[in-house]
Design an enzyme around this catalytic site. Structure first.
Site, PDB file in Angstrom:
ATOM      1  CB  THR A  35      -0.936   0.048   1.241  1.00  0.00           C
ATOM      2  OG1 THR A  35      -0.143  -0.046   2.435  1.00  0.00           O
ATOM      3  CG2 THR A  35      -1.938  -1.085   1.233  1.00  0.00           C
ATOM      4  CE1 TYR A 141      -5.075  -2.092  12.106  1.00  0.00           C
ATOM      5  CE2 TYR A 141      -6.908  -0.790  12.982  1.00  0.00           C
ATOM      6  CZ  TYR A 141      -5.580  -0.886  12.589  1.00  0.00           C
ATOM      7  OH  TYR A 141      -4.754   0.209  12.699  1.00  0.00           O
ATOM      8  CE  LYS A 145      -1.851  -2.378  13.728  1.00  0.00           C
ATOM      9  NZ  LYS A 145      -0.549  -1.829  13.378  1.00  0.00           N
ATOM     10  NE  ARG A 218     -14.692   7.372  15.339  1.00  0.00           N
ATOM     11  CZ  ARG A 218     -15.889   7.176  15.905  1.00  0.00           C
ATOM     12  NH1 ARG A 218     -16.320   7.969  16.877  1.00  0.00           N
ATOM     13  NH2 ARG A 218     -16.662   6.178  15.507  1.00  0.00           N
TER      14      ARG A 218
HETATM   15  N1  NAD Z   1      -3.664   6.090   9.553  1.00  0.00           N
HETATM   16  C1  NAD Z   1      -4.222   6.066  10.760  1.00  0.00           C
HETATM   17  O1  NAD Z   1      -5.044   6.935  11.121  1.00  0.00           O
HETATM   18  C2  NAD Z   1      -3.848   4.998  11.752  1.00  0.00           C
HETATM   19  C3  NAD Z   1      -4.508   4.957  12.980  1.00  0.00           C
HETATM   20  C4  NAD Z   1      -4.145   3.982  13.906  1.00  0.00           C
HETATM   21  C5  NAD Z   1      -3.105   3.091  13.630  1.00  0.00           C
HETATM   22  N2  NAD Z   1      -2.494   3.139  12.416  1.00  0.00           N
HETATM   23  C6  NAD Z   1      -1.403   2.170  12.163  1.00  0.00           C
HETATM   24  O2  NAD Z   1      -0.286   2.894  11.672  1.00  0.00           O
HETATM   25  C7  NAD Z   1       0.445   2.112  10.753  1.00  0.00           C
HETATM   26  C8  NAD Z   1       0.682   2.881   9.469  1.00  0.00           C
HETATM   27  O3  NAD Z   1      -0.592   3.233   8.930  1.00  0.00           O
HETATM   28  P1  NAD Z   1      -0.707   4.045   7.573  1.00  0.00           P
HETATM   29  O4  NAD Z   1      -1.990   4.751   7.591  1.00  0.00           O
HETATM   30  O5  NAD Z   1       0.567   4.788   7.328  1.00  0.00           O
HETATM   31  O6  NAD Z   1      -0.824   2.835   6.545  1.00  0.00           O
HETATM   32  P2  NAD Z   1      -0.178   2.660   5.091  1.00  0.00           P
HETATM   33  O7  NAD Z   1      -0.938   1.548   4.454  1.00  0.00           O
HETATM   34  O8  NAD Z   1      -0.092   3.957   4.382  1.00  0.00           O
HETATM   35  O9  NAD Z   1       1.296   2.187   5.426  1.00  0.00           O
HETATM   36  C9  NAD Z   1       1.647   0.855   5.713  1.00  0.00           C
HETATM   37  C10 NAD Z   1       2.923   0.547   4.968  1.00  0.00           C
HETATM   38  O10 NAD Z   1       3.344  -0.781   5.294  1.00  0.00           O
HETATM   39  C11 NAD Z   1       3.696  -1.477   4.117  1.00  0.00           C
HETATM   40  N3  NAD Z   1       3.491  -2.904   4.403  1.00  0.00           N
HETATM   41  C12 NAD Z   1       2.296  -3.535   4.656  1.00  0.00           C
HETATM   42  N4  NAD Z   1       2.531  -4.837   4.904  1.00  0.00           N
HETATM   43  C13 NAD Z   1       3.864  -5.041   4.823  1.00  0.00           C
HETATM   44  C14 NAD Z   1       4.731  -6.162   4.994  1.00  0.00           C
HETATM   45  N5  NAD Z   1       4.237  -7.375   5.307  1.00  0.00           N
HETATM   46  N6  NAD Z   1       6.072  -5.986   4.869  1.00  0.00           N
HETATM   47  C15 NAD Z   1       6.579  -4.770   4.556  1.00  0.00           C
HETATM   48  N7  NAD Z   1       5.811  -3.667   4.374  1.00  0.00           N
HETATM   49  C16 NAD Z   1       4.485  -3.808   4.508  1.00  0.00           C
HETATM   50  C17 NAD Z   1       2.789  -0.908   3.044  1.00  0.00           C
HETATM   51  O11 NAD Z   1       3.272  -1.081   1.749  1.00  0.00           O
HETATM   52  C18 NAD Z   1       2.752   0.571   3.451  1.00  0.00           C
HETATM   53  O12 NAD Z   1       3.821   1.285   2.882  1.00  0.00           O
HETATM   54  C19 NAD Z   1      -0.325   0.800  10.598  1.00  0.00           C
HETATM   55  O13 NAD Z   1       0.275  -0.161  11.430  1.00  0.00           O
HETATM   56  C20 NAD Z   1      -1.712   1.147  11.087  1.00  0.00           C
HETATM   57  O14 NAD Z   1      -2.350   0.021  11.636  1.00  0.00           O
HETATM   58  C21 NAD Z   1      -2.841   4.061  11.475  1.00  0.00           C
END
Ligand code: NAD
Length: 336
Positions: A35, A141, A145, A218
């Protein structure tokens, strides 16, 4: 400090890489680009394409790159997908995560900061939600976590792994270089801005919640504020730092909410976005989504008290304004 950032080509990971560079650290990115976007990582930052679930490759990478700490941002993170396909969430977030911990153990890397989420709380009894609130996730999900957070605690007491789990509420906004583009887009602010651009219709899911204007509330936090917290959290995992463990043997995981401690309703976000873009944004009101609590707001004092973290970009229009400016500069997202 040399830091491996898993998911460093994603939204939060890439902006955390920027913050690490600004603080004088040396990030190395590992991302499978499932992603994420290669161009979100500056060309002079070492980039490795692969999965954190490959224990042998990870142990080799950690050793070859002389990594001192891991910032584990990569994950599967779509609530709806997790309900339809829990196997993928357990395989990647839990099984893959443990493979990463084993690789770290093998390579002698004893410091990790983990991207956790408010989804670990499920539907809370009280709000703002303190870190001590019961963890009752209502989807795979949040459950996966929570499971990984527990693994960090047990690895801490048995092997001395020092960890900080950061439970983000709703990340928002953009840096000059990087912004949020997800497909599908399940986050409110990019969905609103996509509607403002005429790219996708916008549905407000329910306006009959028990909140002042009927739409869910939120806690939004600027992604650059989040990124700053990661740097402070990584620094708190230093050997001997009492915030993550006693100087000899064992360790105590630190868990911090990351939010502003203030909520905004969907309608308030929509109105702030209309102010930013300077025109009404078309939308329809649809039925509620299953499992959407009326209010999710962080009690965010621990991150300030323990990490010395101060969010500076908490104003809604500032957050939306940065996201809008990034989209205007990058009308094709990362495609160009
Ligand atoms: N965006 C939010 O508001 C939010 C809120 C709470 C928690 N999070 C957590 O923060 C983290 C980042 O979220 P985000 O919004 O930047 O998501 P995102 O999808 O933009 O980033 C995730 C990244 O991880 C990479 N990735 C996924 N699986 C992988 C694997 N097996 N090996 C290597 N790379 C892998 C993807 O290519 C991507 O670059 C996540 O763990 C998500 O659960 C995000």
């Amino acid at each position: 400090m040399r830091v491996l950032v898993t998911g460093g080509a994603g939204y939060i990971g890439s902006i955390s890489v920027e913050a690490l560079l600004a603080a004088g650290h040396e990030p190395v990115v590992l991302d499978d680009l499932s992603t994420g976007h290669r161009t979100s990582v500056p060309p002079d930052v070492p980039f490795h394409r692969g999965t954190y679930g490959d224990q042998i490759a990870m142990a080799h990478l950690l050793e070859a790159q002389r990594i001192e700490a891991i910032l584990h941002c990569a994950a599967r993170s779509l609530v709806g997908e997790s309900v339809r396909e829990p196997s993928r969430y357990y395989r990647e977030n839990v099984v893959g995560g443990v493979a990463l911990l084993e690789a770290a153990r093998e390579a002698g890397v004893g410091r990790i900061v983990f991207s956790s989420t408010a989804a670990v709380y499920g539907i809370p009894d009280e709000t703002p939600i303190p870190e001590e609130a019961p963890l009752r996730p209502i989807n795979p999900y949040g459950e996966t976590k929570r499971t990984f957070e527990s693994a960090l605690a047990w690895y801490g007491s048995a092997y001395g792994l020092r960890s900080v789990s950061l439970r983000y509420f709703n990340a928002a906004g953009a840096s000059d270089r990087n912004g949020e583009i997800h497909d599908p887009e399940t986050h409110l602010i990019p969905a609103i801005l996509a509607a403002a651009e005429g790219r996708a219709p916008l549905t407000v899911f329910g306006d009959d919640f028990d909140t002042p204007d009927g739409t869910p509330i939120r806690d939004y936090i600027h992604v650059e504020d989040l990124a700053g917290a990661h740097v402070l959290a990584l620094e708190a995992t230093a050997p001997g730092d009492v915030r993550t463990g006693p100087p000899a043997g064992g360790s105590v995981p630190l868990v911090c909410n990351l939010g502003n401690g203030r909520g905004a309703s969907v309608k308030e976000v929509l109105h702030a976005a209309e102010t930013v873009v300077g025109r009404p944004i078309p939308h329809v009101v649809g039925p509620r989504r299953e499992g959407d609590p009326p209010i999710l707001v962080a009690a965010a004092d621990r991150a300030s008290a323990v990490l010395g973290w101060r969010p500076e970009l908490g104003d809604l229009e500032t957050m939306i304004g940065s996201a809008w400016a990034w989209r205007r500069r990058n009308p094709d997202g990362y495609a160009a």
